[in-house]
Structure formats: structure tokens, C-alpha cells
Design an enzyme around this catalytic site. Sequence first.
Site, PDB file in Angstrom:
ATOM      1  N   CYS A  58       0.907  -1.288  -0.168  1.00  0.00           N
ATOM      2  CA  CYS A  58       0.149  -0.060  -0.029  1.00  0.00           C
ATOM      3  C   CYS A  58       0.849   1.337   0.073  1.00  0.00           C
ATOM      4  O   CYS A  58       1.508   1.712  -1.037  1.00  0.00           O
ATOM      5  CB  CYS A  58      -1.082   0.072   1.239  1.00  0.00           C
ATOM      6  SG  CYS A  58      -2.364   1.126   0.929  1.00  0.00           S
ATOM      7  N   HIS A  69      -3.712  -5.451   0.957  1.00  0.00           N
ATOM      8  CA  HIS A  69      -3.643  -5.921   2.246  1.00  0.00           C
ATOM      9  C   HIS A  69      -4.171  -7.402   2.688  1.00  0.00           C
ATOM     10  O   HIS A  69      -4.942  -7.802   1.912  1.00  0.00           O
ATOM     11  CB  HIS A  69      -4.584  -5.006   3.302  1.00  0.00           C
ATOM     12  CG  HIS A  69      -3.973  -3.718   3.329  1.00  0.00           C
ATOM     13  ND1 HIS A  69      -2.904  -3.199   4.075  1.00  0.00           N
ATOM     14  CD2 HIS A  69      -4.454  -2.475   2.690  1.00  0.00           C
ATOM     15  CE1 HIS A  69      -2.713  -1.914   3.609  1.00  0.00           C
ATOM     16  NE2 HIS A  69      -3.627  -1.512   3.273  1.00  0.00           N
TER      17      HIS A  69
END
Length: 501
Positions: free
Chosen positions: A337, A437
Site C-alpha cells: 500500500c 492488504h
Amino acid sequence: MPDTPRFRASTTLMVQGTTSDAGKSALVTALCRLHARQGRKVAPFKPQNMALNSAVAEDGGEIGRAQAVQAQAAGVPALTAFNPILLKPNSDTGAQVIVRGRAIGHYPARAYQALKPRLLETVVELHGELESDYDLVLVEGAGSPAEINLRANDIANMGFAEAVDCPVILVSDIDRGGVFAHLVGTLALLCEAERERVRGFVINRFRGDPELLEPGLAWLEAHTGKPVLAVVPYLEEFHLEAEDGLSRGGDTQRGEFQVVVASPPRISNDTDFDPLRLHPGVSLRFAKRPELAGPADLLILPGSKNTRADLAWLRARGWQGYIERHLRYGGKVLGICGGYQMLGHRIDDPGGVEGPAGSSEGLGLLEHSTLLTADKTLRRVGGRSLLGGGEARIEGYEIHVGESARTAAPLAAFQLDDGRLEGQRSMDDRVLGSYLHGLFDHPEALAALLGWAGLERPEPFDYRMQREHEIDRLADALAASLRPGCLEEPLLAPLYRAAQT
């Protein structure tokens, strides 16, 4: 005293704590599992959550990670309604405010206070919908109701409890010390109506001889007129995802494969690495400074709530030099991310989405540049790994602002079920970045990523099954320590009676 409750019969029970990390999340998780075992349809609920660990709910909104775990404990799909208000701090005095799973903007702390009366209406509305759809709503407070500076327009603790007229259990952590002072002091800081709303206490993380605790429990009950509903034992080697920040004992020494996670101030979703914490072949370290990191096989740059500021922080502490040496000596680098965004050539934030408007030079290890925009991507995905030519199944979720445009032909990391290529690898296959994630949660993906990173023949490890085991272990411990009748129908009658005798 009469047996008649002073408050309405409720299908909602709220757990509040004397401090942060007193055990509120764990207690709600355990109660969700116990009631689910008895065939009840249970909804976890947290009116307001301040956390950088979040998840994408089944209906597409963003919620606190703890509520996703509690939904698993209850055996129900995780829904946006379980956490109506989520605050994700991006500085010491401000946060992104997420309402009904969607970001509505960044607010300084004082400006957020002005929003709270309107937000309370949203919270009460969603709670009412859950009460209609579920047999029981188990509510988790935030921080402590004794934070009297935050009592005006409160939506997280007693303000919410009074708005929906529900009873409260107060939990405190005896392992911290001062448990009797915490409980008595918290009650003393409540008004009379709020004290009456507290039905009893749960003492958490007790270790030692229970008989030695009995005089203290007798004094507490006599002094407050409220029962101790349970004394939950300290569970050795217990692990449940932390609601926010690095959990206790975040570092582990289990195996020879060394993983280091760089830890800037606004690290988010550190629960991504819980499967690595528990993997028998991995030793995991979180490090704020490179001189404390030591040698590693794999270095991870985690997600961030303020990517440019965290990148500047990492540079100022010498992490760029560490990364260059790490790669020179044969190590691998993984960015997730915000960490993925850092690995590119440039990060532009012209609108000041995460902080002051401006641009930052990236680490230049992957061929992309990132433009931060106000729109947030929230998406659950599945697919397969492209690492080593394998076919390992991957599952995860995206929570990010901005898009990363590749500046060269991509060497992708994953092929998603919708046909998209996701993530990027360097041409020498030493650096990998992804927006996903939860990658390590799936056993096949975990094995594929550790294999790519250099761990030969990684042992199979199913983190989801491990989480199930830990939820059951916690629920069993609570069940063994609860006063008889606490879970029987009607749910709250034993608590009313115990509080009045």
C-alpha cells in the site's frame, strides 16, 4: 430490592473499559463466539473507532479491523454498519473521518467535535437497524468513559449508552496493576445515572492464585454495590489482532528466516504481518531506526496513513541507505500500500489529501509514479500469484487513496479474478510492491511470498485457522470464568438481579 429492571429490556449490551487496551475488543469477541455457539444471531458494534488497522467489509465499506474479527467470532458477514464512525489519524491533532464506510474528509480534532451531534444520529440509526435484524448487539466502547474532557457530545461510551438506553459492563486489565483503583476511580468520574447503568465488572488478564484475589473482589463488590461478573485468566501466547498500533510483544523469534518491518509514525494495518509473527519459520522485528533493525532476509515497508510524511521520516533516519545495502547483500524488499507507493519514482499530492500539498521523490526501486486523489479505493479481491510461475491462490483487500501509474512495462505480482494485473516487481525480481492488504492471511499466498523472499520450503501455516483457534480459546476462558446464568435468556436479567442484590 425488587426484581424489576430500572431500564428497558434491551437486546444490546455494551462493554466499556477503564483504559485503552483493557480488553474491550477481546471481551466482545469472546461474547460474540459464546452467543453464536448458543444459536443467537449476534452483531458486533463499535459506534466510534479510532484505528489505523482497518478492513473492507462484505458490503464494500471500511471498518475497524477489530469489528471484522468480531464478525468472524459471531459467524456473520462483516458489515459497514458494525462500525459507523472510523477515525484514521494522520497527525497528532487530526484524522480522516469515515462515516458508513466512506471517507468524508480530514478534520482537526476541534472541528470533529462539532460534527459529533450529527454523527450520533447516524450511529443510533444504524444501531436501531441492527437491533431489528439481530438477536443481540454487542457494543464495544472506545478508550474510557472516565475521559471527562471528551464527555460533551460523546458518541463512543456513555453518550451512546444513554442514547440507546443499554446496560454496560466495565472491564479492566489487572495485569497492568491498579485494577481496583481503575474500576472505583472510573465509577467515581461518572454521574449517578451513568453509574447505575454499569451492571458489573470483568477483570481481565489475571494470573496467580484466585483465592488471593477474593478479599479484593469482596471489597470491590461491597464498596460499589456491583458484582464482578468474571475474572478472565491471563492466556499465555495468546494472539488476537490489535485494534490499533503494534500489539504487545509484536516482535517474535520463532524461525531462522529474518523479516524486518520498518515502522514509521503513521504505520497502518500492521495486522498484515500477524501471520508472520506466528509463522514457525519466521522471526519478525519492527524497527523504527535502521541501526536497530539488524540483518534481514526480507524488509517490508508497510502501509501508511501519511505516505509522504512517513517517507521523509524514513529518509531522515537513514532507511534509504539501509535499503540499498540490504539489496546489495541479496535481501528482498516488499512494499504494501503506502510502502508500495514509496518504492516508485514520485508521489504527488497536489490537493493536500494526506497532508500539505506537494510532491516527494520516491525510492526509485519500482517503475511507477503515484498521484494522490481524494477518492479512496475500497475493494476485496481474489486471484493467483505470479511469483515463480506458481498458481497459488491469493485473497486480500485494497484500502488506499491515489493510483500508481507504471512508467515501464510491468512485471506484475498477481493476476486478479477480474482480469487485472496487480502489483509490480523489479526486473531483477528483488523488489515487490502491492496495494493488497491481508496477503499473508491465505496459506497459499503466504507460502508463495515467503518462497519468493528466499525461505526454502516454507512450512504450511493457515493463519485463519489459527485465528479461529484463538477466538475459541478466548471464548472458553471467558465461559469458564463467567458467573452462572450470564448467558442465559433473557440475556440481561441475571445482570439486573446481580446488580440489585
